[in-house]
Enzyme design. Structure first.
Site, short mmCIF file in Angstrom:
data_model
loop_
_atom_site.label_atom_id
_atom_site.label_comp_id
_atom_site.label_asym_id
_atom_site.label_seq_id
_atom_site.Cartn_x
_atom_site.Cartn_y
_atom_site.Cartn_z
N ASP A 141 -2.68 -12.82 -20.56
CA ASP A 141 -4.03 -12.90 -19.99
C ASP A 141 -4.46 -14.36 -19.95
OD1 ASP A 141 -6.36 -10.64 -19.52
OD2 ASP A 141 -7.21 -12.60 -20.04
N SER A 165 -4.88 -2.11 -3.98
CA SER A 165 -6.28 -1.69 -3.94
C SER A 165 -6.52 -0.89 -2.67
CB SER A 165 -7.21 -2.90 -3.96
OG SER A 165 -8.55 -2.53 -3.67
N TYR A 189 -9.35 -10.70 0.09
CA TYR A 189 -8.86 -9.75 -0.92
C TYR A 189 -8.14 -8.57 -0.26
CZ TYR A 189 -8.95 -6.47 -4.84
OH TYR A 189 -8.60 -5.57 -5.83
N LYS A 247 -4.16 -7.66 -0.70
CA LYS A 247 -3.68 -6.40 -1.26
C LYS A 247 -2.81 -5.64 -0.27
CE LYS A 247 -5.28 -6.70 -5.41
NZ LYS A 247 -4.33 -6.97 -6.50
#
Length: 264
Positions: free
Chosen positions: A36, A144, A157, A161
């Site tokens: 992370d 997504s 975005y 995706k």
């Protein structure tokens, strides 16, 4: 113990869906390496899993940097001896800059493509040799529903995706003969920090109104799908997109509006 004797790497594994997946994988016997951007949260997440009886380590990763991803993959192999599962989960965009095409910040477009697509390419490239050496593996890419159709905002975005979905098929085709599977998960509206921190309650209500199911998904809903893809239960499944969206993409865009015209 569906992942017993397997090692799994999860990027973005310290919160939301990634954290839920880390807990599910560990509960099913996997040794989990949580990467992370927030190293403290990654270490804390691994400590939670260890305290619950699982096996996990947490470390920092910057998925925009090849050396950082290589270090993450290398730690998994050095610490646990092999690599069997990779969740390329990090992604997103800045909704204040990722707008319609005329107003979109082009630097944000480039950053979004790097964060979502290039990071997935790098993760797969660096994991594949270790999976092949282990006799096979499973790569799980987070896509997504934004990659399935057009919208008024988040042009970068959605485009990124969509590229992740197609990339998934290329990886599956090229490395299936080496016993490496690659699938993608397309979450819909999930009650995670990424959604709750960026959308108003009115926007969330509008999304739920257009779901087939009348509620938001939870991170565990996606984590359970990832667990299936990581396990041998999905051994004959590759190159596929599993859309987990409460039925958002199951119907025409006008279907919800037509409710008002139904006969009494």
């Amino acid at each position: 113990m569906r992942l017993e004797h397997k090692t799994a790497v999860i990027t973005g594994g310290a919160s939301g869906i990634g954290l839920a997946a880390a807990h599910r994988f560990a509960a099913e016997g996997a040794a989990v390496v949580i990467g992370d951007v927030n190293a403290d949260r990654a270490v804390a997440a691994a400590a939670e899993i260890t305290e619950a009886g699982g096996t996990a380590v947490g470390t920092a990763v910057n998925v925009m940097d090849e050396e950082s991803i290589a270090s993450l993959i290398g730690r998994a192999v050095d610490e646990f001896g092999s690599l069997h599962v990779l969740c390329n989960h990090v992604g997103g965009s800045n909704p204040r800059k990722d707008l319609d095409l005329l107003r979109m910040d082009l630097d944000e477009f480039d950053k979004t493509m790097a964060l979502n697509v290039r990071s997935t390419v790098l993760g797969a490239r660096l994991a594949l040799p270790h999976m092949i050496a282990a006799g096979g593996g499973s790569i799980i890419n987070t896509a997504s529903v934004a990659g399935l159709s057009g919208d008024y905002l988040q042009s970068a975005y959605g485009t990124a995706k969509a590229a992740v979905i197609r990339l998934t098929q290329y990886i599956a085709t090229q490395y299936g003969p080496r016993n490496v599977r690659c699938n993608a998960v397309a979450p819909g509206a999930i009650s995670s920090p990424a959604l709750l921190d960026n959308l108003s309650s009115a926007e969330i209500d509008a999304i739920v109104a257009h779901n087939a199911l009348p509620f938001l998904g939870e991170p565990d809903d996606i984590a359970n799908t990832m667990l299936f893809l990581a396990s041998d239960e999905s051994r004959y499944l590759t190159g596929q997109l599993l859309t987990v969206d409460g039925g958002m993409s199951s119907h025409s865009s006008i279907a919800e509006d037509r409710r008002g015209f139904l006969p009494a």
